[in-house]
Design a protein around this motif. Structure first.
Motif, PDB file in Angstrom:
ATOM      1  N   GLN A 154       0.770  -1.200  -0.252  1.00  0.00           N
ATOM      2  CA  GLN A 154      -0.214  -0.048   0.004  1.00  0.00           C
ATOM      3  C   GLN A 154       0.854   1.198   0.062  1.00  0.00           C
ATOM      4  N   SER A 155       0.351   2.392  -0.825  1.00  0.00           N
ATOM      5  CA  SER A 155       1.062   3.582  -0.494  1.00  0.00           C
ATOM      6  C   SER A 155       0.074   4.601   0.069  1.00  0.00           C
ATOM      7  N   LYS A 156       0.207   5.911   0.189  1.00  0.00           N
ATOM      8  CA  LYS A 156      -0.833   6.880   0.570  1.00  0.00           C
ATOM      9  C   LYS A 156      -1.922   6.805  -0.141  1.00  0.00           C
ATOM     10  N   ASP A 157      -1.814   6.664  -1.499  1.00  0.00           N
ATOM     11  CA  ASP A 157      -3.029   6.482  -2.772  1.00  0.00           C
ATOM     12  C   ASP A 157      -3.649   5.016  -2.453  1.00  0.00           C
ATOM     13  N   ILE A 204      -1.093  -0.493  -4.493  1.00  0.00           N
ATOM     14  CA  ILE A 204      -0.279  -0.457  -5.622  1.00  0.00           C
ATOM     15  C   ILE A 204      -0.668  -1.707  -6.722  1.00  0.00           C
TER      16      ILE A 204
END
Length: 311
Positions: free
Chosen positions: A42-45, A48
Motif C-alpha cells: 500500500q501507498s498513501k494513495d 499499488i
C-alpha cells in the motif's frame, strides 16, 4: 511446525471490485464497476497495482471486467472458503467464525466451539458486525504456479454464485478443477433493495469463445500430463487441508485490520445478509438494514418468551 498458526495458500496479489477512499476525514469503502489487480503493498494513495493489471487491459482507460484464471485445488472448499465472521474492529483480530451450525469463538476462557445460529438469529452476531465473508484464491499467469491472488468479499451474490459454480465445475469435470481454464467475470444487476441502482458481483465461467466440452477435454489432457510429470495433486490438497487446520482462525490481526477497513465499515451497519455497502461492490439499502435489526429484535424477544415458559 508452529501450532496455532494457519498455513494458508501463498498470496502474491489481490483482486478487488472496490477501493477505500478518504471522505470527510474518514476512510470509507467505495464500490467499482471493474476489477483491479494489485500487489500486497500500500501507498498513501491505496494499493499499488500489479503489472498484470495493465497487461490484461487493452488500454489504460479500459474497464477490466474479466480475468483468465486457474484454480490451485480440485476441492472447491480449499479454493473458496466462506464463513460467518466477526472481527474486533480495533485490533482486526477474528472473534467468531461459524458455518451456520457451529462456530469457533474467542472468549475470556479461551477458544470455544459453540452453536452458530447465523447472524440473523445471533444476539452477538447482529450487534457485532458478523456477516458472510469469503476469499477466493486463484492463479493468474504462469510465473508462480503455487502463488495465488485473493479475491475477498462479503457480498451475498458473489459468495453464493462462486460456491455454486465451483461445485458445478467440480462435478462436470470429474474433480479436475485445478486443470480447467476458467474466467472471473464481473456481472451487474439491479434489485428493489438497491433502488434499481446497479450492484456488482463476481462470477466464475468458462472463457468466452470456448465450450464446456472443450474445457473439460483440455482438463483431462492436462491431468494426464501432470500425472506423467510426477505432480501429486492429491498430496498438495492434503498439505493444504492440514495447514488450514493448524490455526483457530485463518486471518492474522494484520490481515484482519485491512479486512475490517474494506468490508466492515463503521457506519455501514450490521448487515446480517453480508451485502452492506463495502468494497465488495455490493450494497444494501439502509431501510433493509433496519428491517434486519427489527427482525433480529423480534427473534430475541420470541426466544426470551419461550425460555420464560414454565415446564
Amino acid at each position: 511446525m508452529l501450532k496455532g498458526l494457519a498455513l494458508t495458500p501463498p498470496v502474491i496479489g489481490r483482486i478487488s471490485i472496490g477501493r477505500v477512499v478518504e471522505r470527510d476525514g474518514k476512510r470509507l469503502p467505495e464500490k467499482d464497476d471493474g476489477f483491479t489487480i494489485t500487489t500486497q503493498i500500500q501507498s498513501k494513495d491505496g494499493w499499488i497495482k500489479h503489472p498484470l493489471d495493465a497487461s490484461l487491459r487493452k488500454s489504460p482507460d479500459q474497464k477490466l471486467r474479466s480475468i483468465p484464471v486457474r484454480l490451485l485445488f480440485d476441492d472447491p472448499d480449499l479454493s473458496f472458503r466462506a464463513n460467518y465472521t466477526m472481527f474486533d474492529r480495533s485490533s482486526g483480530r477474528p472473534l467468531c467464525v461459524g458455518d451456520g451450525q457451529n462456530c469457533r469463538r474467542a472468549t475470556s476462557a479461551g477458544f470455544q466451539t459453540l452453536p452458530c445460529p447465523t447472524p440473523m438469529s445471533c444476539t452477538i452476531g447482529i450487534e457485532g458486525h458478523c456477516k458472510p465473508y469469503g476469499r477466493l484464491h486463484v492463479r493468474i499467469g504462469g510465473d508462480d504456479e503455487l502463488g495465488c491472488f485473493v479475491f475477498r468479499t462479503t457480498g451475498f451474490n458473489s459468495i453464493r454464485t462462486l460456491m455454486t459454480r465451483l461445485r458445478y465445475f467440480q462435478a462436470v469435470s470429474g474433480d479436475k478443477l485445478s486443470c480447467m481454464r476458467l474466467e472471473l467475470k464481473l456481472r451487474g444487476k439491479s434489485t428493489a433493495l438497491s433502488h434499481r441502482a446497479p450492484i456488482y458481483y463476481v462470477d466464475l465461467t468458462i472463457p468466452q469463445g470456448s465450450t464446456l466440452a472443450d474445457i473439460v477435454r483440455e482438463a483431462c489432457e492436462e491431468q494426464e500430463r501432470r500425472i506423467d510429470s510426477g505432480l501429486r495433486q492429491d498430496l498438495l490438497e492434503q498439505a493444504a487441508q492440514e495447514g488450514l487446520a493448524l490455526g483457530a482462525f485463518e486471518e492474522s490481526d494484520e490481515e484482519g485490520l485491512a479486512v475490517v477497513e474494506e468490508f466492515y465499515p463503521q457506519d455501514g451497519g450490521s448487515d446480517p445478509l453480508g451485502s452492506g455497502s463495502s468494497a465488495s461492490g455490493e450494497q444494501t439499502s439502509a431501510p433493509h438494514r433496519k428491517e434486519n435489526h427489527a427482525l433480529a429484535a423480534k427473534l430475541r424477544q420470541r426466544n426470551q418468551m419461550v425460555n420464560a415458559k414454565p415446564e
